[in-house]
Write a protein that holds these residues in place. Sequence first.
Motif, PDB file in Angstrom:
ATOM      1  N   ILE A  67      74.654 -16.928  79.413  1.00 18.36           N
ATOM      2  CA  ILE A  67      74.900 -15.757  78.581  1.00 18.36           C
ATOM      3  C   ILE A  67      73.549 -15.157  78.220  1.00 18.36           C
ATOM      4  N   ILE A  68      73.329 -13.897  78.623  1.00 21.40           N
ATOM      5  CA  ILE A  68      72.083 -13.214  78.273  1.00 21.40           C
ATOM      6  C   ILE A  68      72.284 -12.531  76.926  1.00 21.40           C
ATOM      7  N   GLY A  69      71.512 -12.953  75.938  1.00 22.80           N
ATOM      8  CA  GLY A  69      71.571 -12.353  74.616  1.00 22.80           C
ATOM      9  C   GLY A  69      72.505 -13.103  73.686  1.00 22.80           C
ATOM     10  N   LEU A  70      72.021 -13.430  72.493  1.00 24.51           N
ATOM     11  CA  LEU A  70      72.864 -14.120  71.511  1.00 24.51           C
ATOM     12  C   LEU A  70      73.061 -13.203  70.311  1.00 24.51           C
ATOM     13  N   GLY A  71      73.884 -12.167  70.528  1.00 31.33           N
ATOM     14  CA  GLY A  71      74.226 -11.229  69.468  1.00 31.33           C
ATOM     15  C   GLY A  71      75.713 -11.236  69.220  1.00 31.33           C
ATOM     16  N   VAL A 116      72.115 -20.309  77.133  1.00 33.05           N
ATOM     17  CA  VAL A 116      71.761 -19.033  76.522  1.00 33.05           C
ATOM     18  C   VAL A 116      70.385 -18.617  77.026  1.00 33.05           C
ATOM     19  N   LEU A 117      70.279 -17.376  77.465  1.00 27.83           N
ATOM     20  CA  LEU A 117      69.005 -16.782  77.857  1.00 27.83           C
ATOM     21  C   LEU A 117      68.669 -15.715  76.829  1.00 27.83           C
ATOM     22  N   SER A 118      67.687 -16.008  75.978  1.00 32.83           N
ATOM     23  CA  SER A 118      67.333 -15.119  74.882  1.00 32.83           C
ATOM     24  C   SER A 118      65.848 -14.798  74.944  1.00 32.83           C
ATOM     25  N   GLN A 119      65.457 -13.691  74.331  1.00 36.93           N
ATOM     26  CA  GLN A 119      64.070 -13.265  74.378  1.00 36.93           C
ATOM     27  C   GLN A 119      63.125 -14.334  73.852  1.00 36.93           C
ATOM     28  N   SER A 120      63.547 -15.043  72.820  1.00 41.24           N
ATOM     29  CA  SER A 120      62.720 -16.087  72.228  1.00 41.24           C
ATOM     30  C   SER A 120      63.601 -17.281  71.883  1.00 41.24           C
ATOM     31  N   LEU A 121      62.978 -18.323  71.336  1.00 38.74           N
ATOM     32  CA  LEU A 121      63.726 -19.512  70.925  1.00 38.74           C
ATOM     33  C   LEU A 121      64.157 -19.439  69.463  1.00 38.74           C
ATOM     34  N   ARG A 122      64.034 -18.273  68.852  1.00 39.81           N
ATOM     35  CA  ARG A 122      64.308 -18.104  67.422  1.00 39.81           C
ATOM     36  C   ARG A 122      65.730 -18.518  67.057  1.00 39.81           C
ATOM     37  N   LYS A 123      66.686 -18.270  67.943  1.00 38.29           N
ATOM     38  CA  LYS A 123      68.087 -18.572  67.639  1.00 38.29           C
ATOM     39  C   LYS A 123      68.572 -19.850  68.332  1.00 38.29           C
ATOM     40  N   GLN A 124      67.645 -20.684  68.755  1.00 39.90           N
ATOM     41  CA  GLN A 124      68.029 -21.871  69.531  1.00 39.90           C
ATOM     42  C   GLN A 124      68.984 -22.781  68.756  1.00 39.90           C
ATOM     43  N   ASP A 125      68.709 -23.022  67.483  1.00 39.89           N
ATOM     44  CA  ASP A 125      69.588 -23.897  66.706  1.00 39.89           C
ATOM     45  C   ASP A 125      70.989 -23.312  66.612  1.00 39.89           C
ATOM     46  N   ALA A 148      76.237 -23.999  73.030  1.00 42.95           N
ATOM     47  CA  ALA A 148      75.369 -23.936  74.209  1.00 42.95           C
ATOM     48  C   ALA A 148      74.818 -25.321  74.533  1.00 42.95           C
ATOM     49  N   ASP A 149      74.789 -25.631  75.818  1.00 45.83           N
ATOM     50  CA  ASP A 149      74.171 -26.885  76.274  1.00 45.83           C
ATOM     51  C   ASP A 149      72.672 -26.740  76.435  1.00 45.83           C
ATOM     52  N   HIS A 150      72.230 -25.519  76.768  1.00 45.50           N
ATOM     53  CA  HIS A 150      70.807 -25.265  77.005  1.00 45.50           C
ATOM     54  C   HIS A 150      70.438 -23.908  76.427  1.00 45.50           C
ATOM     55  N   LEU A 166      77.642 -18.079  87.270  1.00 47.54           N
ATOM     56  CA  LEU A 166      78.031 -16.850  86.587  1.00 47.54           C
ATOM     57  C   LEU A 166      77.034 -16.553  85.470  1.00 47.54           C
ATOM     58  N   ILE A 167      76.558 -15.325  85.441  1.00 52.63           N
ATOM     59  CA  ILE A 167      75.725 -14.843  84.343  1.00 52.63           C
ATOM     60  C   ILE A 167      76.432 -13.639  83.737  1.00 52.63           C
ATOM     61  N   ILE A 168      76.565 -13.632  82.412  1.00 55.68           N
ATOM     62  CA  ILE A 168      77.120 -12.460  81.737  1.00 55.68           C
ATOM     63  C   ILE A 168      76.024 -11.834  80.892  1.00 55.68           C
ATOM     64  N   ASN A 169      75.720 -10.582  81.197  1.00 55.40           N
ATOM     65  CA  ASN A 169      74.644  -9.861  80.529  1.00 55.40           C
ATOM     66  C   ASN A 169      75.225  -9.008  79.406  1.00 55.40           C
ATOM     67  N   THR A 170      74.972  -9.422  78.170  1.00 57.34           N
ATOM     68  CA  THR A 170      75.508  -8.705  77.010  1.00 57.34           C
ATOM     69  C   THR A 170      74.516  -7.712  76.418  1.00 57.34           C
ATOM     70  N   VAL A 171      73.324  -7.618  77.017  1.00 56.07           N
ATOM     71  CA  VAL A 171      72.230  -6.864  76.407  1.00 56.07           C
ATOM     72  C   VAL A 171      72.212  -5.430  76.911  1.00 56.07           C
ATOM     73  N   SER A 172      72.068  -4.481  75.994  1.00 51.21           N
ATOM     74  CA  SER A 172      71.994  -3.070  76.383  1.00 51.21           C
ATOM     75  C   SER A 172      70.551  -2.554  76.429  1.00 51.21           C
ATOM     76  N   ALA A 173      69.604  -3.381  76.036  1.00 50.29           N
ATOM     77  CA  ALA A 173      68.192  -2.979  76.098  1.00 50.29           C
ATOM     78  C   ALA A 173      67.704  -3.035  77.542  1.00 50.29           C
ATOM     79  N   PRO A 174      66.670  -2.268  77.880  1.00 51.84           N
ATOM     80  CA  PRO A 174      66.131  -2.282  79.252  1.00 51.84           C
ATOM     81  C   PRO A 174      65.625  -3.676  79.630  1.00 51.84           C
ATOM     82  N   MET A 175      65.931  -4.087  80.846  1.00 49.90           N
ATOM     83  CA  MET A 175      65.437  -5.366  81.356  1.00 49.90           C
ATOM     84  C   MET A 175      65.439  -5.327  82.878  1.00 49.90           C
TER      85      MET A 175
END
Length: 354
Positions: A181-185, A204-213, A220-222, A241-250
Amino acid sequence: MIKTLGYAAYKAKDALAPFTFERRDPRDHDVVIETKYCGICHSDVHQARDEWGGSVFPMVPGHEIVGVVTEVGAGVTKFKVGDRVGVGCFVDSCRTCEYCRQGLEQYCTQGITATYNGYERDGTTLSQGGYSSAIVVDENYVLRVPDKLPLDAAAPLLCAGITLYSPLVHWKAGPGKKVAIIGLGGLGHMGVKLAHAMGAEVTVLSQSLRKQDDGKRLGADHFYATSDKETFKKLAGTFDLIINTVSAPMDWNAYLGLLKVDGTMVVVGIPEGEVPVGAFSLVIGRRSLAGSMIGGIQETQEMLDFCGKHGIVSDIETIAINQVNEAYERVVASDVRYRFVIDLETLKSAGAGF
């Protein structure tokens, strides 16, 4: 006609303000719903500010609606007064095209009637959404909310929940499948909960590890930071399978490289601009790039029942209606964990501005 209180954008980029309007009296197959809660979706912000173009005003946003039935038309058979119900992103469709007949109303060839920011089937009546005291909807487009789910936290299931459930089911997430899952929003956190409940191995694939906990708590397993270039080397060729939930440019090409052979990346977040995709990103590995839009009525009911069985709801912050403009700014700043929900009882208070 039913006098209705709400909050509306009177024109693009205006702050939302108190608005009084009329709903139709119930027709034979209509259900009158007293709105209890309505989630705030990022698309509400986009449309109220006309960031996607084509918005119509005045606009009462809101398509994550839950409430209680207060009246039914003479021909209604599916609901009764007192039922806990929900309304999602659309309130009608043509009902006759091949997709409507298959229960895929969201892809209606004549176009769905959006819950707000559009016109009803008569082509002249503005549809108005859930930031309001009541809504009148044909019974065939109303959902039943399981008794086990609290209404406030269930509201975002009507958009965020089904937006993630539909592609997870369609691309067969489950035991033995690796799902990212791209983005944890607002969308992403529902994807983590649902994929975990389906038995998939979830990353979870997130910009940073800020929301890891949070990610691990949600199932999430990873958890990996995409700002670390080593992430893309380490995870190359990993996911079914990857699901991209992010609307920001990438760079979608970089994420396509994380798929296995025959893997699929599904886009559910909509960027404002076009995103370039290289042919090699798809050809190497026979990968697919796909999109998905909410779900049909039957599938949305299945999602709600699944969530009832597994005790899945959104993580929410409940607000009063007169806090909606502040909430919009916080949504844009990604300053919510993970969905704002408006308590519509606050419409009745003196502070609401009526």
